[in-house]
Design a protein around this motif. Structure first.
Motif, PDB file in Angstrom:
ATOM      1  N   TYR A  50       0.791  10.516 -12.010  1.00 10.79           N
ATOM      2  CA  TYR A  50       0.169   9.609 -11.049  1.00 10.79           C
ATOM      3  C   TYR A  50       1.212   8.852 -10.233  1.00 10.79           C
ATOM      4  O   TYR A  50       1.102   8.771  -9.005  1.00 10.79           O
ATOM      5  CB  TYR A  50      -0.746   8.638 -11.803  1.00 10.79           C
ATOM      6  CG  TYR A  50      -1.378   7.589 -10.948  1.00 10.79           C
ATOM      7  CD1 TYR A  50      -2.459   7.885 -10.124  1.00 10.79           C
ATOM      8  CD2 TYR A  50      -0.909   6.282 -10.963  1.00 10.79           C
ATOM      9  CE1 TYR A  50      -3.054   6.912  -9.333  1.00 10.79           C
ATOM     10  CE2 TYR A  50      -1.498   5.298 -10.177  1.00 10.79           C
ATOM     11  CZ  TYR A  50      -2.561   5.622  -9.371  1.00 10.79           C
ATOM     12  OH  TYR A  50      -3.140   4.653  -8.589  1.00 10.79           O
ATOM     13  N   GLU A  51       2.222   8.305 -10.886  1.00 17.37           N
ATOM     14  CA  GLU A  51       3.249   7.528 -10.192  1.00 17.37           C
ATOM     15  C   GLU A  51       3.949   8.362  -9.127  1.00 17.37           C
ATOM     16  O   GLU A  51       4.228   7.881  -8.034  1.00 17.37           O
ATOM     17  CB  GLU A  51       4.288   6.979 -11.179  1.00 17.37           C
ATOM     18  CG  GLU A  51       3.747   5.981 -12.162  1.00 17.37           C
ATOM     19  CD  GLU A  51       2.991   6.596 -13.340  1.00 17.37           C
ATOM     20  OE1 GLU A  51       3.020   7.847 -13.534  1.00 17.37           O
ATOM     21  OE2 GLU A  51       2.339   5.830 -14.067  1.00 17.37           O
TER      22      GLU A  51
ATOM     23  N   GLU B   9       3.730  -0.933  -6.218  1.00 19.14           N
ATOM     24  CA  GLU B   9       4.287  -1.340  -7.513  1.00 19.14           C
ATOM     25  C   GLU B   9       3.231  -2.021  -8.380  1.00 19.14           C
ATOM     26  O   GLU B   9       3.129  -1.762  -9.576  1.00 19.14           O
ATOM     27  CB  GLU B   9       5.489  -2.268  -7.315  1.00 19.14           C
ATOM     28  CG  GLU B   9       6.685  -1.610  -6.650  1.00 19.14           C
ATOM     29  CD  GLU B   9       6.539  -1.426  -5.137  1.00 19.14           C
ATOM     30  OE1 GLU B   9       5.698  -2.124  -4.505  1.00 19.14           O
ATOM     31  OE2 GLU B   9       7.238  -0.560  -4.578  1.00 19.14           O
TER      32      GLU B   9
ATOM     33  N   LEU C 189       0.674   0.608  -9.581  1.00 14.78           N
ATOM     34  CA  LEU C 189       1.226   1.442 -10.652  1.00 14.78           C
ATOM     35  C   LEU C 189       1.272   0.689 -11.969  1.00 14.78           C
ATOM     36  O   LEU C 189       0.933   1.237 -13.028  1.00 14.78           O
ATOM     37  CB  LEU C 189       2.612   1.942 -10.263  1.00 14.78           C
ATOM     38  CG  LEU C 189       2.673   2.908  -9.070  1.00 14.78           C
ATOM     39  CD1 LEU C 189       4.114   3.251  -8.738  1.00 14.78           C
ATOM     40  CD2 LEU C 189       1.848   4.152  -9.321  1.00 14.78           C
TER      41      LEU C 189
ATOM     42  N   MET D  37       1.525   9.203  -6.150  1.00 20.67           N
ATOM     43  CA  MET D  37       1.187   8.031  -5.336  1.00 20.67           C
ATOM     44  C   MET D  37       2.286   7.710  -4.325  1.00 20.67           C
ATOM     45  O   MET D  37       2.038   7.054  -3.327  1.00 20.67           O
ATOM     46  CB  MET D  37       0.940   6.809  -6.220  1.00 20.67           C
ATOM     47  CG  MET D  37      -0.428   6.769  -6.859  1.00 20.67           C
ATOM     48  SD  MET D  37      -1.764   6.542  -5.667  1.00 20.67           S
ATOM     49  CE  MET D  37      -1.579   4.793  -5.285  1.00 20.67           C
ATOM     50  N   SER D  38       3.493   8.186  -4.552  1.00 21.50           N
ATOM     51  CA  SER D  38       4.614   7.846  -3.675  1.00 21.50           C
ATOM     52  C   SER D  38       4.577   8.589  -2.346  1.00 21.50           C
ATOM     53  O   SER D  38       5.059   8.090  -1.336  1.00 21.50           O
ATOM     54  CB  SER D  38       5.942   8.103  -4.379  1.00 21.50           C
ATOM     55  OG  SER D  38       6.117   9.495  -4.589  1.00 21.50           O
TER      56      SER D  38
ATOM     57  N   ARG E 135      -2.246   0.455 -13.355  1.00 23.78           N
ATOM     58  CA  ARG E 135      -2.677   1.741 -13.909  1.00 23.78           C
ATOM     59  C   ARG E 135      -2.097   1.952 -15.304  1.00 23.78           C
ATOM     60  O   ARG E 135      -2.789   2.409 -16.216  1.00 23.78           O
ATOM     61  CB  ARG E 135      -2.262   2.864 -12.957  1.00 23.78           C
ATOM     62  CG  ARG E 135      -2.536   4.279 -13.422  1.00 23.78           C
ATOM     63  CD  ARG E 135      -3.944   4.706 -13.131  1.00 23.78           C
ATOM     64  NE  ARG E 135      -4.128   6.116 -13.417  1.00 23.78           N
ATOM     65  CZ  ARG E 135      -4.892   6.916 -12.726  1.00 23.78           C
ATOM     66  NH1 ARG E 135      -5.568   6.457 -11.700  1.00 23.78           N
ATOM     67  NH2 ARG E 135      -5.018   8.164 -13.046  1.00 23.78           N
ATOM     68  N   LYS E 136      -0.809   1.604 -15.475  1.00 26.72           N
ATOM     69  CA  LYS E 136      -0.179   1.745 -16.796  1.00 26.72           C
ATOM     70  C   LYS E 136      -0.869   0.871 -17.828  1.00 26.72           C
ATOM     71  O   LYS E 136      -1.096   1.283 -18.967  1.00 26.72           O
ATOM     72  CB  LYS E 136       1.312   1.418 -16.727  1.00 26.72           C
ATOM     73  CG  LYS E 136       2.134   2.536 -16.161  1.00 26.72           C
ATOM     74  CD  LYS E 136       3.604   2.253 -16.250  1.00 26.72           C
ATOM     75  CE  LYS E 136       4.342   3.410 -15.600  1.00 26.72           C
ATOM     76  NZ  LYS E 136       5.753   3.387 -15.847  1.00 26.72           N
TER      77      LYS E 136
END
Length: 170
Positions: free
Chosen positions: A89-90, A158, A161, A93-94, A164-165
């Motif tokens: 995901y991270e 940021e 993310l 998303m970038s 989400r974590k």
């Protein structure tokens, strides 16, 4: 449960290239993708991004007759990296990512060029095939991608993310 693939909507009259080698592990990754029948490219999109979804909806509408694009919403809680070449995901998303049936991952402007070609709008991004125009378009897109969440009224990338974590940790 598999990634949400929004291929069932009714139709109304949506670069760096990393080639995969043929190792057994990579062959397994390709097999795990569960492609939509007839698809020639998988678009990983942020379903929580209002501007992104406008473009996705336009592409879906133009693609509904042919079904050449497999749309996967990375914002869905059911997004599964194992079904998408282990793209976390991270990472997705970038910048925009797409996957070709052989497992090749493409990012940035080449994704848009490929998607638009699939829906008969290849001319929109045809100038980006020129290396100078393409490099400029990549820089503009990278600038946008780094700021898109805030430009569309959401928190910074940021913060999203980190949230989400926390959600994944329970």
């Amino acid at each position: 449960s598999p990634s949400r693939v929004n291929s069932s909507r009714a139709c109304r009259p949506v670069c760096s290239t990393t080639s995969t080698s043929s190792t057994a592990a990579e062959t397994d990754l390709v097999a795990a993708m569960r492609w939509k029948d007839g698809a020639v490219i998988r678009m990983l999109h942020d379903g929580d991004c209002p501007l992104c979804e406008r473009e996705v909806n336009m592409l879906k509408q133009r693609d509904c007759e042919n079904g050449r694009i497999d749309f996967v919403d990375i914002a869905s809680p059911s997004y599964d990296p194992s079904q998408n070449m282990n793209l976390e995901y991270e990472q997705v998303m970038s910048t925009i990512h797409a996957i070709q049936p052989d497992g090749t991952v493409i990012t940035g402007i080449p994704v848009f060029r490929s998607l638009y070609e699939q829906v008969g709008l290849g001319w929109v991004y045809s100038l980006t095939k020129n290396k100078y125009v393409g490099a400029a378009a990549d820089r503009v897109y990278d600038f946008w991608a780094a700021r898109r969440t805030q430009v569309t009224g959401r928190e910074s990338l940021e913060v999203l993310l980190a949230r989400r974590k926390l959600d994944e940790a329970g």
